[in-house]
Design a protein around this motif. Structure first.
Motif: not given
Lengths: 252, 94
Positions: A36, A40, A43, A136, A143, A147, B5, B26-27, B29-30, B32-33, B35-37, B39-40
């Motif tokens: 993942e 990211g 991108n 973004y 974050e 982390r 994860l 997907l995998h 950590d939390d 919020e992450q 959600l971003e992954y 998106r990606d």
């Protein structure tokens, strides 16, 4: 690249920052810690390369003749590149990559915000487009800083070490030379000196939340804008430019 | 590398879609992450305008062995289907 107009030289600087940063991030493709994050990061890399193209295409139009975006990317040597030193540093470990990205995004976000008001309509449009993706990038970066900074002992140590190594390269972000002075007075360029306070506030807030220390590094270096680079840019260009150097004009 | 994860399920609402549809997992950590992954990983080509992520462990799923007791009894109750019902004009999304 001699004889470029002031605006063209300025636009190429922005393109160089984007291309070199994009290339560094792209080096993570297939090597990120997990799938993942690999997507990211790539991108983000693509966003930067796309941004470089917008700047180079504009510069090529100003220059005219046979000049294209590829001329800037593939047919210049180290001394002709005018990117900030920060973006060319080797990618290091994951903490270093994230820290560099965060420090840069925290700078370029308000920079594009200001560039949207440029009297140069094309630059204003590019800034508008690039500004959105930067929001973004900054969110992602913030974050990761939290982390890793507030993560394990090892992630904290690596992140602090990365920040300490990078800090001396951040002064250059807020330096303005004669070229930019003159474009600032015409309303074309952004006075980055005025952005430092906001940048420091963004960075300090996040580092504080991440239990990291704002570095107190005494040294700082510059030279990127005048073509004096670290040794690592040459190696980067060797890889980036190899195909076009070996097979000039090669197309996909 | 993904041992630490958690698995998340991703739901995307497309531009013209009325509901979120499951697109994959997907995998992260939390949340919020995740959600971003999401998106990606799942909206790179403009697939969506809204994303939901939910930790897979929070989903309670029916099992293969439930089929007989869950669904077979419905086979002989055709009157429950609204197949003969005429839709009023203007109702497009029933």
């Amino acid at each position: 690249m001699k004889g470029l107009s002031d605006t063209a030289r300025f636009v190429v600087r922005l393109g160089d920052d984007s291309l070199i940063m994009g290339h560094r991030v792209s080096e993570w493709a297939s090597r990120a810690p997990f799938l993942e994050e690999d997507l990211g990061l790539t991108n983000v890399a693509l966003d930067f390369v796309g941004r470089a193209r917008m700047f180079y295409q504009y510069a090529a139009e100003i220059v005219g003749g046979g000049c294209t975006e590829d001329t800037f990317a593939f047919q210049r040597d180290v001394r002709d590149f005018t990117n900030l030193l920060l973006v060319e540093l080797p990618r290091g470990d994951f903490a270093f990559t994230i820290a560099r990205q965060f420090l840069y995004d925290a700078y370029i976000s308000p920079y594009f915000g200001a560039l949207k008001n440029s009297t140069d309509a094309r630059l204003s449009a590019i800034a508008g487009k690039a500004g959105k993706e930067t929001t973004y990038h900054l969110r992602r970066g913030r974050e990761w800083m939290l982390r890793l900074g507030d993560g394990t002992t090892e992630s904290h140590e690596r992140m602090q070490k990365a920040l300490d190594e990078l800090w001396g390269y951040t002064a250059e972000l807020f330096e303005v030379d004669a070229l930019e002075e003159s474009l600032i007075s015409e309303g074309v360029a952004v006075d980055s000196r005025l952005l430092r306070e906001q940048w420091l506030s963004t960075v300090s807030t996040t580092l504080g939340e991440a239990t990291l220390q704002v570095p107190t590094t005494a040294w700082s270096v510059n030279g990127g804008r005048t073509g004096y680079h670290t040794e690592s840019l040459g190696y980067l260009l060797a890889e980036l430019q190899f195909m076009q150097r070996a097979y000039p004009g090669l197309r996909w | 590398m993904t041992d630490h994860l958690q698995l998340y399920e991703v739901f995307i609402r497309s531009r013209r879609g009325l509901d979120h549809k499951h697109v994959g997992s997907l995998h992260a950590d939390d949340p919020e992450q995740a959600l971003e992954y999401a998106r990606d990983v799942y909206t790179r080509r403009g697939e969506g305008v809204s994303i939901w992520v939910v930790a897979s462990r929070n989903i309670t799923a029916s099992q293969e062995s439930d089929c007989e007791s869950f669904y077979d009894p419905l086979d002989d109750k055709p009157y429950r289907h609204a197949a003969m019902y005429e839709l009023p004009e203007g109702v497009d999304s029933l």
